[in-house]
Every structure is written in structure tokens, then in C-alpha cells.
Enzyme design. Structure first.
Site, PDB file in Angstrom:
ATOM      1  N   GLY A  77      -4.669 -14.037  -3.759  1.00  0.00           N
ATOM      2  CA  GLY A  77      -4.199 -12.864  -3.017  1.00  0.00           C
ATOM      3  C   GLY A  77      -5.280 -12.140  -2.236  1.00  0.00           C
ATOM      4  O   GLY A  77      -5.077 -11.021  -1.768  1.00  0.00           O
TER       5      GLY A  77
ATOM      6  N   GLU B 114      -4.833 -13.687   3.473  1.00  0.00           N
ATOM      7  CA  GLU B 114      -3.457 -13.756   3.964  1.00  0.00           C
ATOM      8  C   GLU B 114      -3.051 -15.220   4.147  1.00  0.00           C
ATOM      9  O   GLU B 114      -3.919 -16.084   4.329  1.00  0.00           O
ATOM     10  CB  GLU B 114      -3.361 -13.084   5.344  1.00  0.00           C
ATOM     11  CG  GLU B 114      -3.798 -11.638   5.386  1.00  0.00           C
ATOM     12  CD  GLU B 114      -2.778 -10.723   4.741  1.00  0.00           C
ATOM     13  OE1 GLU B 114      -1.575 -11.044   4.776  1.00  0.00           O
ATOM     14  OE2 GLU B 114      -3.191  -9.681   4.194  1.00  0.00           O
TER      15      GLU B 114
ATOM     16  N   VAL C  18       0.838  -1.202   0.000  1.00  0.00           N
ATOM     17  CA  VAL C  18       0.000   0.000   0.000  1.00  0.00           C
ATOM     18  C   VAL C  18       0.875   1.254   0.000  1.00  0.00           C
ATOM     19  O   VAL C  18       0.622   2.203  -0.740  1.00  0.00           O
ATOM     20  CB  VAL C  18      -0.974  -0.002   1.200  1.00  0.00           C
ATOM     21  CG1 VAL C  18      -1.782   1.276   1.233  1.00  0.00           C
ATOM     22  CG2 VAL C  18      -1.905  -1.212   1.118  1.00  0.00           C
TER      23      VAL C  18
ATOM     24  N   LYS D  66     -13.910  -2.832  11.586  1.00  0.00           N
ATOM     25  CA  LYS D  66     -14.499  -1.857  10.662  1.00  0.00           C
ATOM     26  C   LYS D  66     -15.896  -1.452  11.123  1.00  0.00           C
ATOM     27  O   LYS D  66     -16.286  -0.292  10.989  1.00  0.00           O
ATOM     28  CB  LYS D  66     -14.534  -2.450   9.255  1.00  0.00           C
ATOM     29  CG  LYS D  66     -13.136  -2.655   8.669  1.00  0.00           C
ATOM     30  CD  LYS D  66     -13.192  -3.550   7.450  1.00  0.00           C
ATOM     31  CE  LYS D  66     -11.820  -3.804   6.851  1.00  0.00           C
ATOM     32  NZ  LYS D  66     -11.878  -4.880   5.829  1.00  0.00           N
TER      33      LYS D  66
ATOM     34  N   VAL E 206     -11.751   1.766   6.360  1.00  0.00           N
ATOM     35  CA  VAL E 206     -12.965   0.967   6.115  1.00  0.00           C
ATOM     36  C   VAL E 206     -13.262   0.976   4.627  1.00  0.00           C
ATOM     37  O   VAL E 206     -13.291   2.051   4.015  1.00  0.00           O
ATOM     38  CB  VAL E 206     -14.198   1.551   6.856  1.00  0.00           C
ATOM     39  CG1 VAL E 206     -15.415   0.651   6.661  1.00  0.00           C
ATOM     40  CG2 VAL E 206     -13.910   1.736   8.327  1.00  0.00           C
TER      41      VAL E 206
ATOM     42  N   GLU F 163      -9.888   7.627   6.087  1.00  0.00           N
ATOM     43  CA  GLU F 163     -10.813   7.164   5.044  1.00  0.00           C
ATOM     44  C   GLU F 163     -10.509   5.737   4.607  1.00  0.00           C
ATOM     45  O   GLU F 163     -11.414   4.944   4.352  1.00  0.00           O
ATOM     46  CB  GLU F 163     -10.713   8.111   3.829  1.00  0.00           C
ATOM     47  CG  GLU F 163     -11.609   7.769   2.654  1.00  0.00           C
ATOM     48  CD  GLU F 163     -13.090   7.836   3.005  1.00  0.00           C
ATOM     49  OE1 GLU F 163     -13.602   8.944   3.131  1.00  0.00           O
ATOM     50  OE2 GLU F 163     -13.727   6.768   3.161  1.00  0.00           O
TER      51      GLU F 163
ATOM     52  N   ARG G 272      12.086   0.865   7.715  1.00  0.00           N
ATOM     53  CA  ARG G 272      13.112   0.186   8.519  1.00  0.00           C
ATOM     54  C   ARG G 272      14.216  -0.449   7.680  1.00  0.00           C
ATOM     55  O   ARG G 272      15.342  -0.548   8.096  1.00  0.00           O
ATOM     56  CB  ARG G 272      12.464  -0.875   9.417  1.00  0.00           C
ATOM     57  CG  ARG G 272      11.982  -0.253  10.718  1.00  0.00           C
ATOM     58  CD  ARG G 272      10.909  -1.092  11.359  1.00  0.00           C
ATOM     59  NE  ARG G 272       9.644  -0.934  10.638  1.00  0.00           N
ATOM     60  CZ  ARG G 272       8.458  -1.280  11.121  1.00  0.00           C
ATOM     61  NH1 ARG G 272       8.383  -1.834  12.312  1.00  0.00           N
ATOM     62  NH2 ARG G 272       7.360  -1.091  10.442  1.00  0.00           N
TER      63      ARG G 272
END
Lengths: 422, 422
Positions: B184, B187, B14, B202, B129, B126, B45
Site C-alpha cells: 500500500g 499506487e 484521508v 513538494k 508536504v 500543512e 459525490r
């Protein structure tokens, strides 16, 4: 606390609902949004309005944009010419201007966007399309990074109501229209809705914002809904198709294709369950894919709420520069619009007629996806023949329809309904 | 032109999509919105990220909120604890803070709303959810005058994908989950999604905004989806019911009822055609009635777009005071939630068992709406008995289920699925 004074022009159904919304929501808005809103002046040709007697009222609506006691003019009078004069007067007097008037926006948006920008005030028209769905702000504020590829929607609640009743209660067009009038979903003179003009105006507004290009009514191909027969709706059911009044906008390398017309959708389409007076808009955008927004298309309270959301933008200090946002001219043509097609052809019951029609289709390189011939429905020696034609563009299907229409075996005008994969 | 400098923490899927969106949309945003946005600093990191080498990068993410070169911190690292520390550090340093992190918002919204208000900066979530649907701004900016009565939605794309595949391809739960993982949509460790926790987080965020009351996970009744058998989906089809992972919030005089669980909807429900990984939210509000919003629930690009819409709010100077907006505590109980119920009871093939069950139902004042007994599905002398029970509240149905479960003729745990009229 910031204070916003509203000058309201027009106190019909929507205007009255808006005034009541402001009065009833005042405390909520102050608490939730830290903004004090009030109607400081009403412009109403008939003078004081019952229930709103406490608010200073003038009978000359053009007094409203001149008043020093008004920050934002809300236009809910309807019609184009007076609304246009009011809009210009408001913007030139540096008053923010909020309207629910689709005809005004569809006709004069270019000039009004320019005037708003020159005078550094906000021009709000959330309520002009799909009254209860915040579709303008979704496109403007929600889908920011997105190149919008296409939209498809049900933008005319009256037509959707009529088709729903024809389908569910097996009514004729005339009977469904009468029911729509009785229930307040159609005007006494329904021409504007059933001719497709209302949907076309909304399509032009959605297209302008979606594609950042000025669209006007002459860019929109539109068809009315009054030629639809219950026969077509029933044949549609057999083919698992549902009839909807659709508006579409499609961006391609050649330009933008815009249209409002009755169309069949597949029964598993997201638009299939959008029934009665509801509206819906499906948007396909580059980064987000398909999203859909559905809700009431009109009604005094939903429209009043959308007007209020524009007022809150003004309260937030938002002065959206639509002139900059929409700066390109629009090129459009419906000629290349391509989809499947439903044809209902009334033919005399003679051998060889299907062969003749098939030959004409083959000559135009069209292939038949489905064919229904109902001997049982014969009347006066004529039978309905329903043909579903695979993907064809407008130019070819229109030529083919006129070729078929000229066959001596073909009685009555051919019914033609586009089938959309959405 | 106004300039906004972003400090980005997190460069996973993301985060990377967000950085690329900013870079690719820069010119469009400058033209359309008059705002110059750029990423001035990355906290990652692992150091420099391939494709984003030009941007100054620090390996200590807590450097980001300290930088003088950052106006807004975007948190896309995920997880709760570090994100929480980052949020606090950012807000205290008077940096606007934007996140896609539902767990963070569901867990710490009250404190973060307060910190944002104290430091006069914006807190944007935003993307937390229904990633591709601008649902937060719809509730906040679009439905202003509305008392929201209820919402119902499909908030977990993984579960919706699994149910869709079970229904369309007749897969077992395990096979559908495997497919979701391959494509995909789930998970490698799917616990969070299939246990209902993701949807519950949510739900708490939607409830907090819809009802202006602080909801937290402990307010939400939730059930996982892993007990659902293809048998239930097939019996549902016979009853014209479609299984969906639903989240609901209902305001009543006694308080707010909140839940996330598998539920049947009627086949003509607006939620019925929302399939695969899509999300949808139906909102019923006082002035507008029912409106629905549907689209992708997740995915890097839709999420990045929602993060960007929050950035644009910051660019607009919006500092929304959620602390003021949400100032009431929330009382919730699922005990009184009332709906129809589907029960699948595996019984031994003996005479009298239906009579025994009917008697127990009658003793609890429950009436049977539908009963399917499939002798053909008999295995090991046991047959499935499907009963649809008219409107009953949670307390009574749970008691009745445990009464029935104790009958000696009842084999296996009873399958219980709520049926919602939405």
C-alpha cells in the site's frame, strides 16, 4: 501594524544574542509577519550594555515588569529564585512572560501556568528544552489529536559531545570533558550537566507537555555520565551499540516512566548519528507513529530564535492555557522499566567464575544474549567479562547486579548500561 | 467556548480518517485547546458515507463553500482542477480553506495566497508536504529569525521504500515496486511517484516557504528513480554510500537551485537511517544551523492530524498572510549545482579503455576520487567500471558523460548518481 514592546531581563550571551536578533530581524518580521517588535527596556544589574546603549536600561530587574512601556517580559537571567520572583511579578502585572530557563519551568511550572491563566497572559518557554528545535510547539500545536505514547531523546548536548569524543577519538571521560570545556560546550563547573540533572529538568518539561501531567524532578530517575569508561564504549562498538545520553518518557496503564541516563542504542537507531553537541527528540504518538526532531541543543543564537518564536505567539494574540492543558497529577515509577542490559564485570582469572555468574543470572530468570571474555585485556590477574542480558526490569537487574557484585571473584564496581530499542 | 464548523469535501481514505479524528478528538480538543470543532457538512459525490451517516451530506461539493453553516472548508478530494475551483469558491466566500493537496498548492499557490489575503481568511496546507511532520509550521512559526540557506529531504515515501527494499533485500527495482504496491505504499499506477513529479511538487512548496519566493514545477530539476539498478546500490555499499530519493533547495547569491533526484549520501549522514516509507527534512538556517525533522510522509491518520493542526490555527484566529510572506519571484538554475558524482560505465574488456576515460576526465578538469573495476562481474565480454568523481558542477559532468558515452568501448547507457554531503 501591531506593535509589541519587550522588556528584556538578562544580557549575558543569550540575552545579548536575543537583543541583536530582534534588532537585526525587525524589518524581516514586519514584512513577513506584520508585527513590529522592539526592546523598550532592559533590566541589567551591571547597567548599560555595550552595543545596546541606545535602549533604556535599569539596574533593578524588578522595574521591568512594572513598566507601562513593556508588553512582554523576556527572562534570560538564569538561576531559579530571582527568575521565579520575576516571573510571578510579570504575570501578576499582566505582562506576557517568555523564558529560556529550564530550571524555572521544571521547578515552578504548575504555579506559573496557574498565574498566567488567572491573569490571561501567555507563558512561553520554547527555549527551555532543546534550544534550537521547536519541540514545545511541535507537541502543543503539531501533534494535536495525538495521545503521545512515549518520547526518547538526547537532551544534554554536553554529555553527547563527551560520548562522541570518547567514541571517535578514544578519549578518557576526563579528556573529553576538558575538550568540551575548551570548545565552550561544558561549563567551568560541569556538575549540572554530567550529573544528569540538566537532562532530568528537560525531561520533566517534555513529560509534562507530552502526557498532560505535572512532572517534577523527583519523578525522574537519573544517572550521571561520569562512570562511563572508554572500555564500555569500545565493547559497545563490538556489539554494534552506540552510547548516548538518553532521556525517556513512557506512558503505560500503570503510569509514566521517566528517566535520564547513559544508554546504548543499536547502530541503525535514528538517534545513533546524532553526534557532538546536537540534541534530538523522538516522539511516538497514537495517530502519527514515530517522528523525530533534531538540531542544536543550545547556543546563544538558536536559543534566541526559540525565544523569538514565543514572542511571535504573543504577537499573534496566542494565550495558551497550559493550566487547562496540564491538569492531571503524574504517577511515576522506574521500577518496572524494562530493557536489555550491558554489564561489564571485572573478574579474577579463576576457573568457575563464569559458571557462578551464570547461576546467579539463571536464579533471577535472566537470559544471556551475548558474552565477551577478553583474556587479552588481563591486567593484575583480572579480566573484563561483558554480558548482555535480555529484557529485564529495573527491580530484577538491580538485585542481580548486587548479587554478582558480592562474589569474591568480582573486582571493582560492575559497569551497568541499559540498552534501548529506539 | 469558541465553535468552529467544518465543511468536509472528499471522503476517501484521508477524508474518512479526518472525520473520525474530529469525532474522536472532540472532547480532548475542547479540554486542551478550549475550542469546539465539528463537521457540519460533507460534500461527497457518492452521497452519505458509511460511518458518517449522521452528518448532513450534499452530492454537489460546490454547495459546501456556499453554506452558512460552514466556517472552514477542508478539501481532501485530490486532483487539481476541481480542487482549484473549490479553493477559489471557498476563499471568495470568505471561508477559511485547508487542503492536503500538494498538486493544488504547487500549481496555484500564488493565486490562492492572494485570494486568501484579499478575503482575510486562512489558507492552510500543512498536510501537503511530509504528511506526518509539521514542517510548514516549523518553517513559518519556528524558524522566524532565520534566513534559510538550504534544505535537503526525503519527500517521497514510495521511492524511499523501494530503495530500502532494494538495499536490504537485494531486490530488483521491479520487485521492490511490486512489494511497495502490495503493502500500500505505491499506487496501482506509480508513475507520479517514481517519475519524481510528486517529490518535485513538494520541493516547490518547501522552496516557496523556505526562501519566500514563488517556486513552481518548472523551477525544479527532477529525475525519476526507475533507472536505478541493484548493481549501483551494491557498489554504493562498497563505497559506504546509501541511496536515497533526495530533494534539495539551495539559496545562493545567483538564485535558488532546486532538484529532486536519486542520490547517494554518506553512511553517517543524518538521512542515512531514514528508511522505508519515512520522510525527513534537513534545514540549514543562519541562526540555528542544521535541524532535522523526520516521520511518516503520508498515511491517512498522520495526514488527518496535519489537517487538524491547520484547523486549530483557524480556531486560534490565525490568518497567516502568505501573500506578504512570499512576495518575490524565484530565479533558479540547476546548471551550477555542484557535488561529487558516481558513474557506472559498462566497458568492453579491452586494454586502454580506462586510459581513454581518464583522459576525457582530465580534459574536463575532473579528478577521480575512487575507481572500482570488477573483472569478476564480466558478462558478454563487458565489465562494470565505477568511478567516483570529485566535486563537479552539472554542466561539466553532463558534457563529460556524453563524451564518455560516445567511446566505442562503452556499452549500455552510463549510470550517473550524484553524491551529496548532507
Amino acid at each position: 501594524m501591531k506593535n509589541l514592546k519587550i522588556g528584556l531581563c538578562g544580557t549575558g550571551n543569550v540575552g545579548y544574542a536575543f537583543a541583536k536578533t530582534i534588532i537585526n530581524s525587525k524589518a524581516l518580521i514586519e514584512k513577513n509577519y506584520g508585527l513590529s517588535v522592539s526592546i523598550s527596556l532592559i533590566g541589567a544589574r551591571k547597567g548599560k550594555v555595550q552595543g545596546l546603549e541606545d535602549i533604556h536600561t535599569v539596574t533593578d530587574i524588578y522595574e521591568v515588569p512594572k513598566s507601562n512601556d513593556v508588553d512582554v517580559v523576556v527572562e534570560l537571567i538564569g538561576g531559579v529564585e530571582e527568575a521565579y520572583e520575576l516571573a510571578k511579578a510579570s504575570l501578576k502585572n499582566k505582562k506576557h512572560f517568555v523564558t529560556a530557563n529550564k530550571a524555572l519551568v521544571a521547578t515552578h511550572s504548575k504555579e506559573l501556568f496557574k498565574l498566567a491563566n488567572e491573569n490571561n497572559v501567555h507563558f512561553g518557554f520554547e527555549a527551555s528544552v532543546a534550544g534550537g528545535i521547536p519541540i514545545i510547539r511541535i507537541i502543543r500545536d503539531g501533534l494535536i489529536s495525538n495521545k503521545i505514547n512515549s518520547f526518547a531523546g538526547i537532551l544534554n548536548g554536553t554529555s553527547n559531545f563527551i560520548f562522541s569524543k570518547m567514541a571517535d577519538e578514544n578519549l578518557s571521560f576526563e579528556a573529553a570533558l576538558l575538550l568540551a570545556q575548551e570548545e565552550g560546550f561544558a561549563e567551568p563547573d560541569p556538575t549540572f550537566d554530567i550529573s544528569g540533572q540538566d537532562a532530568a529538568q528537560k525531561t520533566s518539561i517534555l513529560a509534562t507537555l507530552s502526557f498532560c501531567k505535572h512532572a517534577v524532578i523527583k519523578n525522574i530517575f537519573f544517572e550521571g555520565i561520569d562512570n562511563i569508561s572508554p572500555l564500555d564504549i569500545n565493547f559497545g562498538k563490538q556489539l554494534e551499540l552506540i552510547l548516548k545520553p538518553l532521556s525517556v518518557g513512557i506512558m503505560s496503564t500503570e503510569g509514566v516512566t521517566l528517566g535520564s541516563f547513559p544508554a546504548f542504542v543499536k547502530k541503525n537507531s535514528l538517534l545513533a548519528p546524532i553526534e557532538n553537541e546536537s540534541n534530538a527528540v523522538l516522539i511516538n504518538a497514537e495517530n502519527v507513529g514515530s517522528t523525530m526532531y533534531a538540531g542544536p541543543g543550545a547556543g546563544a543564537k538558536p536559543t534566541a530564535n526559540s525565544v523569538l518564536s514565543d514572542i511571535m505567539d504573543v504577537g499573534d494574540g496566542k494565550i495558551f492555557n497550559y493550566e487547562k492543558f496540564v491538569e492531571n497529577p503524574l504517577f511515576s515509577s522506574f521500577e518496572n522499566f524494562s530493557c536489555d542490559h550491558y554489564l561489564r564485570i571485572t573478574v579474577s582469572d579463576e576457573t568457575g567464575v563464569v559458571a557462578k555468574i551464570s547461576t546467579l543470572l539463571a536464579e533471577n530468570n535472566l537470559s544471556i544474549d551475548n558474552l565477551i571474555q577478553k583474556e587479552l585485556d588481563k591486567s593484575d590477574g583480572a579480566i573484563p567479562l561483558v554480558i548482555v542480558i535480555n529484557n529485564s526490569d529495573e527491580k530484577i537487574i538491580q538485585k542481580t547486579i548486587s548479587d554478582i557484585q558480592m562474589l569474591s571473584e568480582v573486582k571493582n564496581p560492575i559497569s551497568h548500561i541499559r540498552i534501548l530499542e529506539i
